[in-house]
Design a protein around this motif. Structure first.
Motif, PDB file in Angstrom:
ATOM      1  N   ALA A  79       4.881   8.306   4.703  1.00 59.52           N
ATOM      2  CA  ALA A  79       4.344   8.592   3.372  1.00 59.52           C
ATOM      3  C   ALA A  79       3.932   7.324   2.606  1.00 59.52           C
ATOM      4  CB  ALA A  79       5.345   9.404   2.547  1.00 59.52           C
ATOM      5  N   ARG A  80       3.513   6.305   3.333  1.00 64.93           N
ATOM      6  CA  ARG A  80       3.020   5.085   2.683  1.00 64.93           C
ATOM      7  C   ARG A  80       1.556   4.921   3.066  1.00 64.93           C
ATOM      8  NH1 ARG A  80       4.296   0.833  -1.059  1.00 64.93           N
ATOM      9  NH2 ARG A  80       2.825  -0.838  -0.624  1.00 64.93           N
ATOM     10  N   SER A  81       0.724   4.706   2.070  1.00 67.34           N
ATOM     11  CA  SER A  81      -0.684   4.574   2.378  1.00 67.34           C
ATOM     12  C   SER A  81      -1.052   3.086   2.468  1.00 67.34           C
ATOM     13  CB  SER A  81      -1.441   5.329   1.274  1.00 67.34           C
ATOM     14  OG  SER A  81      -2.652   4.760   1.043  1.00 67.34           O
ATOM     15  N   TYR A  82      -1.603   2.692   3.608  1.00 66.06           N
ATOM     16  CA  TYR A  82      -2.085   1.317   3.809  1.00 66.06           C
ATOM     17  C   TYR A  82      -3.598   1.369   3.936  1.00 66.06           C
ATOM     18  CZ  TYR A  82       2.696  -0.236   4.801  1.00 66.06           C
ATOM     19  OH  TYR A  82       4.028  -0.533   4.705  1.00 66.06           O
ATOM     20  N   ASP A  83      -4.278   0.458   3.261  1.00 62.53           N
ATOM     21  CA  ASP A  83      -5.737   0.399   3.346  1.00 62.53           C
ATOM     22  C   ASP A  83      -6.104  -0.274   4.683  1.00 62.53           C
ATOM     23  OD1 ASP A  83      -8.408  -0.279   3.238  1.00 62.53           O
ATOM     24  OD2 ASP A  83      -8.363  -0.838   1.106  1.00 62.53           O
ATOM     25  N   PRO A  84      -6.799   0.467   5.571  1.00 60.42           N
ATOM     26  CA  PRO A  84      -7.121  -0.117   6.881  1.00 60.42           C
ATOM     27  C   PRO A  84      -7.942  -1.404   6.769  1.00 60.42           C
ATOM     28  CG  PRO A  84      -7.763   2.214   6.794  1.00 60.42           C
ATOM     29  CD  PRO A  84      -7.325   1.825   5.409  1.00 60.42           C
ATOM     30  N   ASP A  85      -8.718  -1.536   5.692  1.00 62.95           N
ATOM     31  CA  ASP A  85      -9.569  -2.721   5.563  1.00 62.95           C
ATOM     32  C   ASP A  85      -8.784  -3.977   5.187  1.00 62.95           C
ATOM     33  OD1 ASP A  85     -11.839  -1.383   6.191  1.00 62.95           O
ATOM     34  OD2 ASP A  85     -12.309  -0.854   4.110  1.00 62.95           O
ATOM     35  N   THR A  86      -7.787  -3.793   4.336  1.00 58.87           N
ATOM     36  CA  THR A  86      -7.107  -4.991   3.794  1.00 58.87           C
ATOM     37  C   THR A  86      -5.614  -5.072   4.107  1.00 58.87           C
ATOM     38  OG1 THR A  86      -6.738  -3.759   1.746  1.00 58.87           O
ATOM     39  CG2 THR A  86      -8.698  -5.173   1.822  1.00 58.87           C
ATOM     40  N   GLU A  87      -5.050  -4.000   4.688  1.00 54.48           N
ATOM     41  CA  GLU A  87      -3.583  -3.988   4.818  1.00 54.48           C
ATOM     42  C   GLU A  87      -3.085  -3.728   6.236  1.00 54.48           C
ATOM     43  OE1 GLU A  87      -2.182  -2.885   0.378  1.00 54.48           O
ATOM     44  OE2 GLU A  87      -2.546  -1.134   1.635  1.00 54.48           O
ATOM     45  N   VAL A  88      -3.994  -3.572   7.183  1.00 50.00           N
ATOM     46  CA  VAL A  88      -3.585  -3.342   8.579  1.00 50.00           C
ATOM     47  C   VAL A  88      -4.267  -4.404   9.443  1.00 50.00           C
ATOM     48  CG1 VAL A  88      -3.542  -1.702  10.501  1.00 50.00           C
ATOM     49  CG2 VAL A  88      -3.443  -0.839   8.142  1.00 50.00           C
ATOM     50  N   THR A  89      -3.477  -5.103  10.256  1.00 49.75           N
ATOM     51  CA  THR A  89      -4.031  -6.155  11.124  1.00 49.75           C
ATOM     52  C   THR A  89      -3.539  -5.930  12.549  1.00 49.75           C
ATOM     53  OG1 THR A  89      -3.869  -7.665   9.241  1.00 49.75           O
ATOM     54  CG2 THR A  89      -4.284  -8.665  11.409  1.00 49.75           C
ATOM     55  N   VAL A  90      -4.463  -5.926  13.486  1.00 55.83           N
ATOM     56  CA  VAL A  90      -4.098  -5.732  14.897  1.00 55.83           C
ATOM     57  C   VAL A  90      -3.863  -7.108  15.521  1.00 55.83           C
ATOM     58  CG1 VAL A  90      -4.781  -4.732  17.111  1.00 55.83           C
ATOM     59  CG2 VAL A  90      -5.495  -3.632  14.969  1.00 55.83           C
ATOM     60  N   THR A  91      -2.743  -7.215  16.255  1.00 57.30           N
ATOM     61  CA  THR A  91      -2.308  -8.524  16.770  1.00 57.30           C
ATOM     62  C   THR A  91      -2.063  -8.462  18.273  1.00 57.30           C
ATOM     63  OG1 THR A  91      -0.029  -7.908  16.324  1.00 57.30           O
ATOM     64  CG2 THR A  91      -1.186  -9.121  14.581  1.00 57.30           C
ATOM     65  N   SER A  92      -1.799  -9.627  18.842  1.00 61.67           N
ATOM     66  CA  SER A  92      -1.487  -9.673  20.271  1.00 61.67           C
ATOM     67  C   SER A  92      -0.006  -9.352  20.460  1.00 61.67           C
ATOM     68  CB  SER A  92      -1.822 -11.061  20.820  1.00 61.67           C
ATOM     69  OG  SER A  92      -1.532 -11.063  22.195  1.00 61.67           O
ATOM     70  N   GLY A  93       0.294  -8.069  20.440  1.00 58.93           N
ATOM     71  CA  GLY A  93       1.683  -7.621  20.510  1.00 58.93           C
ATOM     72  C   GLY A  93       2.396  -7.868  19.196  1.00 58.93           C
ATOM     73  N   ALA A  94       3.608  -7.300  19.127  1.00 58.48           N
ATOM     74  CA  ALA A  94       4.427  -7.552  17.935  1.00 58.48           C
ATOM     75  C   ALA A  94       4.805  -9.020  17.862  1.00 58.48           C
ATOM     76  CB  ALA A  94       5.678  -6.685  17.986  1.00 58.48           C
ATOM     77  N   THR A  95       4.907  -9.676  19.016  1.00 56.76           N
ATOM     78  CA  THR A  95       5.329 -11.082  19.051  1.00 56.76           C
ATOM     79  C   THR A  95       4.419 -11.948  18.191  1.00 56.76           C
ATOM     80  OG1 THR A  95       6.060 -10.694  21.306  1.00 56.76           O
ATOM     81  CG2 THR A  95       5.872 -12.988  20.622  1.00 56.76           C
ATOM     82  N   GLN A  96       3.117 -11.734  18.325  1.00 58.56           N
ATOM     83  CA  GLN A  96       2.198 -12.574  17.552  1.00 58.56           C
ATOM     84  C   GLN A  96       2.208 -12.195  16.070  1.00 58.56           C
ATOM     85  OE1 GLN A  96      -1.928 -11.919  17.452  1.00 58.56           O
ATOM     86  NE2 GLN A  96      -1.867 -13.427  15.794  1.00 58.56           N
ATOM     87  N   ALA A  97       2.403 -10.894  15.798  1.00 61.03           N
ATOM     88  CA  ALA A  97       2.496 -10.481  14.393  1.00 61.03           C
ATOM     89  C   ALA A  97       3.712 -11.135  13.741  1.00 61.03           C
ATOM     90  CB  ALA A  97       2.602  -8.959  14.300  1.00 61.03           C
ATOM     91  N   LEU A  98       4.815 -11.194  14.493  1.00 62.26           N
ATOM     92  CA  LEU A  98       6.029 -11.825  13.959  1.00 62.26           C
ATOM     93  C   LEU A  98       5.777 -13.299  13.674  1.00 62.26           C
ATOM     94  CD1 LEU A  98       8.562 -10.177  16.429  1.00 62.26           C
ATOM     95  CD2 LEU A  98       8.720 -10.037  13.926  1.00 62.26           C
TER      96      LEU A  98
END
Ligand SMILES: Cc1ncc(COP(=O)(O)O)c(C=O)c1O
Length: 391
Positions: A79-98
């Motif tokens: 129930a949380r809305s994230y804006d795909p344009d500004t709030e979601v980033t695709v990374t090289s696995g969770a490791t790189q996001a971390l």
């Protein structure tokens, strides 16, 4: 030459144990990834994406269709809305996001709190950022509670004016612990009125058992407003080798994360992103995953009943902790090597998830981690070998 930035980092216990398993023909329940294929249709979609020409750089933040699918899932489940344009980033696995999240928010003079036992990627990332890791032990199993759980009063006590971030990981590797509403309450109390960012590693978000559900930090506005929520397709779609993960965070945090992401990798594998986007177009695509792994957990627990290993409760993830005190009095490191070399089964010591200086080695419980993301035949063979141990 130059001073190492990570002087304590050597070959990890995971690599060492997998190598030892290979040398001795052991059944490897150490490695934390599935030994079975992903969905055939999903693999087909990768080939289709390539044939359709999706072979060049993806947009820096990720293929739009995948970001939309991730945002839709976050809304449907938490129930949380994230804006795909500004709030979601695709990374090289969770490791790189971390790594990107930690580098984005922490620097020299800052402290970052982690809960131990902790996944091994956190401390090196904190150190590379120039910050100081502050290790807070979780409560160990005792007479009143059979599993590990977070000790929020110790987290509270560890927070100082220098605390820049707290990293949490639930469902938790290696203990399988999951969050209750009271945990989220405690975390809210700790960070209220403090400039602390939260980094929530939720890669096992869909692997929660016994009718319970994952409580994402995204589900609490007071937490979500300051949290990098990180997840990965690897654990959910049995595709750890594809290295597709992501981070959902408020725009201000995402913007800083993207600055780092842009120069770490710029963007990640395009055909995989298209395939996963098509698969996730149904936000409930992963609904059967918990039942799938619960069946495997129960299968291994039933098997272990015939052995001298005693399983601990496993509310989530695909890891089962087992107590070996009926089998050996040896410390964990020694025990896992003996088990591999003499009896052909490989496990991971829980001590590997503690820093050398955290004192965990002083009085270690006799507990190791087994991975049950394995085919039945693999689990059967492991149980057969464990059962055969005579002491
Ligand atoms: C807690 C935790 N976080 C992150 C990761 C890494 O995820 P990825 O393979 O998507 O980089 C793992 C993998 O084992 C994990 O157990």
């Amino acid at each position: 030459m130059f001073a190492s930035k990570l002087p304590e980092v050597g070959t990890t216990i995971f690599t060492q144990m997998s190598q030892l398993a290979l040398e001795h023909g052991a059944v490897n329940l150490g490695q934390g990834f599935p030994d079975f294929l992903p969905d055939a249709e999903l693999m087909q979609r990768v080939a289709e994406a390539m044939a359709q020409g999706h072979n060049q750089y993806a947009p820096m933040a990720g293929v739009p269709a995948l970001r939309q699918a991730i945002a839709a899932k976050m809304t449907a489940l938490y129930a949380r809305s994230y804006d795909p344009d500004t709030e979601v980033t695709v990374t090289s696995g969770a490791t790189q996001a971390l790594m990107a999240a930690i580098l984005a928010c922490a620097g020299a003079g800052d402290e970052v709190v982690i809960l131990e036992p902790a996944y091994d990627a956190y401390v090196p990332a904190i150190q590379l950022a120039g910050a100081t890791p502050v290790r807070v032990p979780m409560l160990e199993p005792d007479a009143t509670f059979a599993g590990y759980r977070p000790d929020w009063s110790r987290v509270q006590a560890a927070v100082t004016d220098r605390t820049r971030a707290i990293i949490v990981n639930f469902p938790h590797n290696p203990t399988g612990a999951i969050l209750a509403e009271s945990d989220l309450d405690a975390l809210e109390d700790i960070v209220r009125d403090r400039p602390i960012v939260l980094i929530s590693d939720e890669v096992y978000e869909h692997i929660v058992f016994d009718g319970k559900r994952h409580l994402s930090l995204a589900s609490r506005p007071a937490l979500a407003d300051r949290t990098f929520v990180i997840s990965s397709a690897g654990k959910t779609l049995h595709t750890t080798g594809w290295k597709i993960g992501w981070c959902c965070a408020p725009a201000a945090l995402s913007s800083e994360l993207r600055k780092v992401h842009q120069f770490m990798v710029f963007s990640v594998s395009t055909p995989m992103q298209h395939a996963i986007a098509a698969h996730m177009a149904d936000p409930h695509a992963h609904d059967g995953l918990a039942a799938f792994y619960q069946e495997r957990r129960d299968y291994l627990v039933r098997g272990l009943a015939q052995t001298a290993l005693t399983p601990l409760p496993c509310p989530g993830t695909f890891f089962l902790l087992a107590n070996y005190q009926r089998l050996s009095a040896a410390p964990q490191d020694e025990f896992v090597r003996w088990l591999t070399v003499q009896h052909g089964v490989t496990a991971i010591p829980v001590s590997a998830f503690y820093g050398a200086s955290s004192g965990a080695e002083l009085e270690q419980p006799r507990i190791v981690r087994l991975c049950f993301a394995k085919q039945r035949e693999t689990l059967d063979e492991a149980v057969r070998r464990l059962e055969a141990i005579r002491i």
